[in-house]
Motif scaffolding. Structure first.
Motif, short mmCIF file in Angstrom:
data_model
loop_
_atom_site.label_atom_id
_atom_site.label_comp_id
_atom_site.label_asym_id
_atom_site.label_seq_id
_atom_site.Cartn_x
_atom_site.Cartn_y
_atom_site.Cartn_z
N THR A 87 0.84 -1.19 0.00
CA THR A 87 0.00 0.00 0.00
C THR A 87 0.88 1.25 0.00
N ILE A 91 -5.80 2.47 2.76
CA ILE A 91 -7.03 2.06 2.07
C ILE A 91 -8.11 2.04 3.15
N GLN A 95 -13.47 1.89 0.94
CA GLN A 95 -13.07 2.90 -0.03
C GLN A 95 -11.82 2.44 -0.78
N THR A 96 -11.35 3.27 -1.68
CA THR A 96 -10.16 2.90 -2.44
C THR A 96 -8.95 3.68 -1.96
N ARG A 107 -4.94 1.82 -8.31
CA ARG A 107 -6.07 2.03 -7.42
C ARG A 107 -6.40 0.68 -6.81
N LYS A 109 -8.68 -1.61 -3.55
CA LYS A 109 -9.76 -1.68 -2.57
C LYS A 109 -9.60 -2.99 -1.80
N CYS A 110 -9.89 -2.96 -0.51
CA CYS A 110 -9.78 -4.17 0.30
C CYS A 110 -10.97 -5.09 0.00
N ASP A 111 -10.69 -6.38 -0.08
CA ASP A 111 -11.73 -7.37 -0.35
C ASP A 111 -12.77 -7.39 0.77
N GLU A 113 -14.80 -5.12 3.02
CA GLU A 113 -15.17 -3.70 3.05
C GLU A 113 -15.22 -3.11 4.46
N SER A 116 -9.76 -1.64 7.08
CA SER A 116 -8.89 -0.64 6.46
C SER A 116 -7.46 -1.16 6.53
N THR A 132 -9.12 -1.42 -10.94
CA THR A 132 -8.96 -1.45 -9.49
C THR A 132 -8.55 -2.85 -9.04
N ILE A 134 -8.17 -5.66 -6.19
CA ILE A 134 -8.82 -6.06 -4.95
C ILE A 134 -7.76 -6.80 -4.14
#
Length: 143
Positions: A87, A91, A95-96, A107, A109-111, A113, A116, A132, A134
């Motif tokens: 990272t 994250i 969100q992204t 970009r 995003k965490c699998d 949600e 963080s 994006t 994942i």
């Protein structure tokens, strides 16, 4: 042989040869095939405007069909299992953020949600959705 027939035959030959020299994903070839068909139809005495209209419509249909049946189908991009990234920024949950993957910023995003991920953490890329990535944090898989 009417002059329009000869013109359509020459146009078809030029378009098909163009496909051999400058590949255009079968577009020029399909336009050439359409020109050959219109050359045959011009022998019955169709007006030039009708010939051009038929050529345009037939070319469009053949190009669309060639794309549908000759090109491989696009699948959701699958990234190899358990590829590591890092990272760049946080994250936030749901969100992204950004990750460094294969030397580029992506970009991500965490699998999960509800989770963080802090900056400069190792993550595993589990799949890609468009542009994006994942990801899941490395420490989740180690527990």
């Amino acid at each position: 042989m009417p002059s329009s027939t000869l013109i359509w035959l020459m146009a078809g030959a030029v378009l098909c040869l163009t496909e051999l020299l400058l590949p255009s994903a079968f577009v020029a070839f399909m336009m050439g095939i359409s020109a050959f068909v219109v050359a045959l139809l011009s022998l019955v005495g169709l007006s030039i405007w009708l010939q051009v209209t038929i050529w345009l419509l037939l070319s469009t249909v053949l190009v669309v069909l060639s794309r549908r049946f000759l090109q491989p189908r696009r699948r959701n991009s699958k990234i190899q299992d358990a590829i590591i990234a890092e990272t760049l920024i946080e994250i936030p949950a749901g969100q992204t953020g950004r990750v460094l993957y294969e030397g580029n910023s992506w970009r991500a995003k965490c699998d999960d949600e509800k989770l963080s991920i802090a900056p400069h953490q190792r993550v595993y890329v589990v799949r890609r959705e468009g542009t994006t990535l994942i990801v899941v944090p490395e420490n989740i898989l180690n527990h």
